[in-house]
Design a protein around this motif. Structure first.
Motif, PDB file in Angstrom:
ATOM      1  N   LEU A 344    -133.191 -67.939 -23.080  1.00 45.53           N
ATOM      2  CA  LEU A 344    -132.774 -68.692 -24.274  1.00 45.53           C
ATOM      3  C   LEU A 344    -131.759 -67.912 -25.112  1.00 45.53           C
ATOM      4  O   LEU A 344    -130.776 -68.481 -25.598  1.00 45.53           O
ATOM      5  N   ASN A 345    -131.998 -66.615 -25.314  1.00 50.64           N
ATOM      6  CA  ASN A 345    -131.037 -65.824 -26.094  1.00 50.64           C
ATOM      7  C   ASN A 345    -129.681 -65.785 -25.414  1.00 50.64           C
ATOM      8  O   ASN A 345    -128.642 -65.933 -26.069  1.00 50.64           O
ATOM      9  N   MET A 346    -129.684 -65.581 -24.096  1.00 48.38           N
ATOM     10  CA  MET A 346    -128.424 -65.512 -23.347  1.00 48.38           C
ATOM     11  C   MET A 346    -127.594 -66.781 -23.549  1.00 48.38           C
ATOM     12  O   MET A 346    -126.398 -66.719 -23.864  1.00 48.38           O
ATOM     13  N   TYR A 347    -128.236 -67.956 -23.378  1.00 48.86           N
ATOM     14  CA  TYR A 347    -127.514 -69.216 -23.577  1.00 48.86           C
ATOM     15  C   TYR A 347    -127.098 -69.373 -25.047  1.00 48.86           C
ATOM     16  O   TYR A 347    -126.032 -69.907 -25.353  1.00 48.86           O
ATOM     17  N   GLY A 348    -127.947 -68.898 -25.960  1.00 49.35           N
ATOM     18  CA  GLY A 348    -127.604 -68.957 -27.383  1.00 49.35           C
ATOM     19  C   GLY A 348    -126.406 -68.095 -27.711  1.00 49.35           C
ATOM     20  O   GLY A 348    -125.525 -68.495 -28.491  1.00 49.35           O
ATOM     21  N   TYR A 349    -126.344 -66.902 -27.124  1.00 49.34           N
ATOM     22  CA  TYR A 349    -125.192 -66.012 -27.368  1.00 49.34           C
ATOM     23  C   TYR A 349    -123.895 -66.662 -26.903  1.00 49.34           C
ATOM     24  O   TYR A 349    -122.850 -66.547 -27.555  1.00 49.34           O
ATOM     25  N   LEU A 350    -123.971 -67.353 -25.756  1.00 48.13           N
ATOM     26  CA  LEU A 350    -122.780 -68.052 -25.248  1.00 48.13           C
ATOM     27  C   LEU A 350    -122.329 -69.115 -26.243  1.00 48.13           C
ATOM     28  O   LEU A 350    -121.132 -69.229 -26.555  1.00 48.13           O
ATOM     29  N   LYS A 351    -123.283 -69.875 -26.783  1.00 48.77           N
ATOM     30  CA  LYS A 351    -122.928 -70.934 -27.735  1.00 48.77           C
ATOM     31  C   LYS A 351    -122.413 -70.366 -29.059  1.00 48.77           C
ATOM     32  O   LYS A 351    -121.500 -70.931 -29.664  1.00 48.77           O
ATOM     33  N   VAL A 352    -123.009 -69.256 -29.506  1.00 55.67           N
ATOM     34  CA  VAL A 352    -122.531 -68.628 -30.746  1.00 55.67           C
ATOM     35  C   VAL A 352    -121.086 -68.173 -30.581  1.00 55.67           C
ATOM     36  O   VAL A 352    -120.250 -68.385 -31.461  1.00 55.67           O
ATOM     37  N   ALA A 353    -120.782 -67.552 -29.433  1.00 58.72           N
ATOM     38  CA  ALA A 353    -119.406 -67.117 -29.176  1.00 58.72           C
ATOM     39  C   ALA A 353    -118.458 -68.312 -29.148  1.00 58.72           C
ATOM     40  O   ALA A 353    -117.367 -68.280 -29.713  1.00 58.72           O
ATOM     41  N   LYS A 354    -118.916 -69.392 -28.507  1.00 57.01           N
ATOM     42  CA  LYS A 354    -118.095 -70.605 -28.432  1.00 57.01           C
ATOM     43  C   LYS A 354    -117.866 -71.199 -29.818  1.00 57.01           C
ATOM     44  O   LYS A 354    -116.757 -71.626 -30.158  1.00 57.01           O
ATOM     45  N   SER A 355    -118.918 -71.195 -30.641  1.00 59.20           N
ATOM     46  CA  SER A 355    -118.797 -71.788 -31.973  1.00 59.20           C
ATOM     47  C   SER A 355    -117.881 -70.961 -32.870  1.00 59.20           C
ATOM     48  O   SER A 355    -117.118 -71.500 -33.661  1.00 59.20           O
ATOM     49  N   ARG A 356    -117.948 -69.647 -32.737  1.00 59.08           N
ATOM     50  CA  ARG A 356    -117.079 -68.796 -33.557  1.00 59.08           C
ATOM     51  C   ARG A 356    -115.628 -68.913 -33.124  1.00 59.08           C
ATOM     52  O   ARG A 356    -114.714 -68.850 -33.956  1.00 59.08           O
ATOM     53  N   LEU A 357    -115.422 -69.105 -31.812  1.00 60.75           N
ATOM     54  CA  LEU A 357    -114.053 -69.296 -31.337  1.00 60.75           C
ATOM     55  C   LEU A 357    -113.469 -70.582 -31.880  1.00 60.75           C
ATOM     56  O   LEU A 357    -112.298 -70.637 -32.279  1.00 60.75           O
ATOM     57  N   SER A 358    -114.293 -71.647 -31.889  1.00 59.55           N
ATOM     58  CA  SER A 358    -113.813 -72.943 -32.362  1.00 59.55           C
ATOM     59  C   SER A 358    -113.921 -73.091 -33.867  1.00 59.55           C
ATOM     60  O   SER A 358    -113.406 -74.023 -34.454  1.00 59.55           O
ATOM     61  N   GLN A 359    -114.676 -72.150 -34.500  1.00 61.33           N
ATOM     62  CA  GLN A 359    -114.872 -72.137 -35.956  1.00 61.33           C
ATOM     63  C   GLN A 359    -115.479 -73.438 -36.459  1.00 61.33           C
ATOM     64  O   GLN A 359    -115.171 -73.903 -37.562  1.00 61.33           O
ATOM     65  N   THR A 360    -116.343 -74.027 -35.615  1.00 56.92           N
ATOM     66  CA  THR A 360    -116.973 -75.288 -36.031  1.00 56.92           C
ATOM     67  C   THR A 360    -118.326 -75.039 -36.705  1.00 56.92           C
ATOM     68  O   THR A 360    -118.780 -75.853 -37.470  1.00 56.92           O
ATOM     69  N   VAL A 361    -118.956 -73.900 -36.353  1.00 55.22           N
ATOM     70  CA  VAL A 361    -120.276 -73.607 -36.879  1.00 55.22           C
ATOM     71  C   VAL A 361    -120.320 -72.152 -37.288  1.00 55.22           C
ATOM     72  O   VAL A 361    -119.748 -71.298 -36.641  1.00 55.22           O
ATOM     73  N   SER A 362    -121.015 -71.857 -38.375  1.00 57.23           N
ATOM     74  CA  SER A 362    -121.235 -70.467 -38.768  1.00 57.23           C
ATOM     75  C   SER A 362    -122.694 -70.124 -38.553  1.00 57.23           C
ATOM     76  O   SER A 362    -123.562 -70.696 -39.189  1.00 57.23           O
ATOM     77  N   VAL A 363    -122.938 -69.234 -37.597  1.00 53.00           N
ATOM     78  CA  VAL A 363    -124.324 -68.854 -37.283  1.00 53.00           C
ATOM     79  C   VAL A 363    -124.498 -67.373 -37.552  1.00 53.00           C
ATOM     80  O   VAL A 363    -123.738 -66.571 -37.042  1.00 53.00           O
TER      81      VAL A 363
END
Length: 363
Positions: A344-363
């Motif tokens: 779960l953390n691994m998949y979460g890290y991928l999504k966090v990186a994706k969100s920061r790249l797109s700047q759509t979500v701040s986690v």
């Protein structure tokens, strides 16, 4: 082409997944000093014989040879992380992580041809740290990963003498447990999948090898005051099993990772000297019940301190191993578990990186 990846640099294993893939690479976080091997029969997979030379400006010793993961599992001089180690500054964790990134680059043929005979793979990474380490070490952790590193595979099947430059361009560091909740709350597109998790007040017990983290997430933001971590994980209880088995039967597990493999495969019979076998399940049960009681005690303590928590998720590799014992110890206390808990953390890290790249979500 820069690859986006999530990498969970766990104390027991390194777990890596590329964006667009659902097949994670898992390498035990264990190394041994490397040397010229006497090979009678070559292994049938490069994953089974990761024999590498690594140059990295972030390592205290450069151009050293290591056996990594499965190859080091039964080596008499192998090294596993202990509870005094800090993955943010650990050379061993970086060695295994760079090996995983290099392996993925060559195995997937997702690399560019560089200068001379050297291949190259470029990454943007999402990764994470335990609660207690995050505030102090996240920047240092990020800096150690960033930059260019070189990995040469030596006797590894299919990769003989292949050298690859691993270039890490960007790193997004988040908090263990919190990233897992972000994964459960969102689709791959980052749109909301679970409103309760995304907008609620969620307690997390993330059980790792050496640490157990208790982040509290409110509307996908970390609660600074109530989020804590404990310097204890399932490794303490695995070590106790290893000691008791050796004392009782003279059988020595060469590493925690070897014991974990047996438990995952439900292979509890060990071979005694001669032709006898003995079942070590009662020893495993005894120590895992102790571990479960400790976890329940810590969860109750956290929930009492912050009664606004709506539900408590128990996740991580340790949760997968301890689930039936925790459910037994919990009694009337309702807890939530999730599938693929150790990833779960691994998949979460991928999504966090994706969100920061797109700047759509701040986690």
């Amino acid at each position: 082409m820069i690859k986006l990846a999530g990498i969970d640099i766990g104390n027991d294993s390194i777990k890596l997944v590329l964006d667009g893939s659902r097949e994670p690479l898992v390498i035990p976080n264990i190394i041994a000093p490397g040397y010229e091997r006497h090979i009678l029969q070559e292994e049938d997979s490069p994953w089974k014989a990761l024999d590498v030379m690594i140059y990295s400006p972030s390592l205290s010793q450069r151009n050293q040879r290591y056996f990594v993961g499965q190859l080091a599992l039964e080596h008499e001089d192998n090294l596993e992380l202990e509870d005094t180690d800090n993955k943010a500054i650990s050379d061993q964790s970086l060695i295994v992580a760079l090996t995983a990134l290099a392996y993925q680059g060559l195995a997937g043929q997702a690399f560019n041809t560089g200068y001379g005979s050297m291949d190259e793979v470029e990454y943007t990474l999402g990764t994470g740290l335990p609660v207690r380490a995050f505030a102090k070490y996240s920047q240092q952790f990020e800096q150690r990963l960033l930059g260019e590193h070189e990995v040469t595979f030596l006797s590894t099947p299919h990769f003989h003498n292949r050298k690859i430059k691993v270039s890490i361009r960007k790193v997004a560091v988040s908090i263990e447990g919190a990233a897992a909740m972000f994964h459960l709350a969102t689709h791959d597109s980052l749109l909301v999948k679970d409103e309760e998790i995304y907008n609620g007040c969620i307690g997390v017990c993330e059980i790792g090898a050496l640490t157990t983290d208790f982040p509290v997430i409110k509307r996908m933001a970390i609660d600074n005051h109530f989020s804590h971590g404990e310097q204890i994980g399932i490794a303490t209880y695995l070590d106790a099993v290893i000691r008791d088995v050796e004392d009782a039967y003279g059988y020595v597990f060469p590493s925690r990772a070897k014991l974990v493999q047996r438990i995952k495969n439900r292979e509890f019979a060990i071979q005694l000297l001669g032709e006898g076998q003995v079942d070590i399940r009662p020893i495993v049960d005894q120590h895992f019940r102790r571990a479960a009681l400790r976890m329940i005690e810590m969860i109750r303590k956290r929930w009492r301190k912050y009664p606004d928590i709506q539900c408590f998720y128990v996740i991580g590799g340790g949760a997968s191993a301890l689930k039936p014992y925790i459910q037994e110890a919990a009694g009337s206390l309702k807890l939530r578990f999730a599938g693929e808990s150790e990833f779960l953390n691994m998949y979460g890290y991928l999504k966090v990186a994706k969100s920061r790249l797109s700047q759509t979500v701040s986690v």
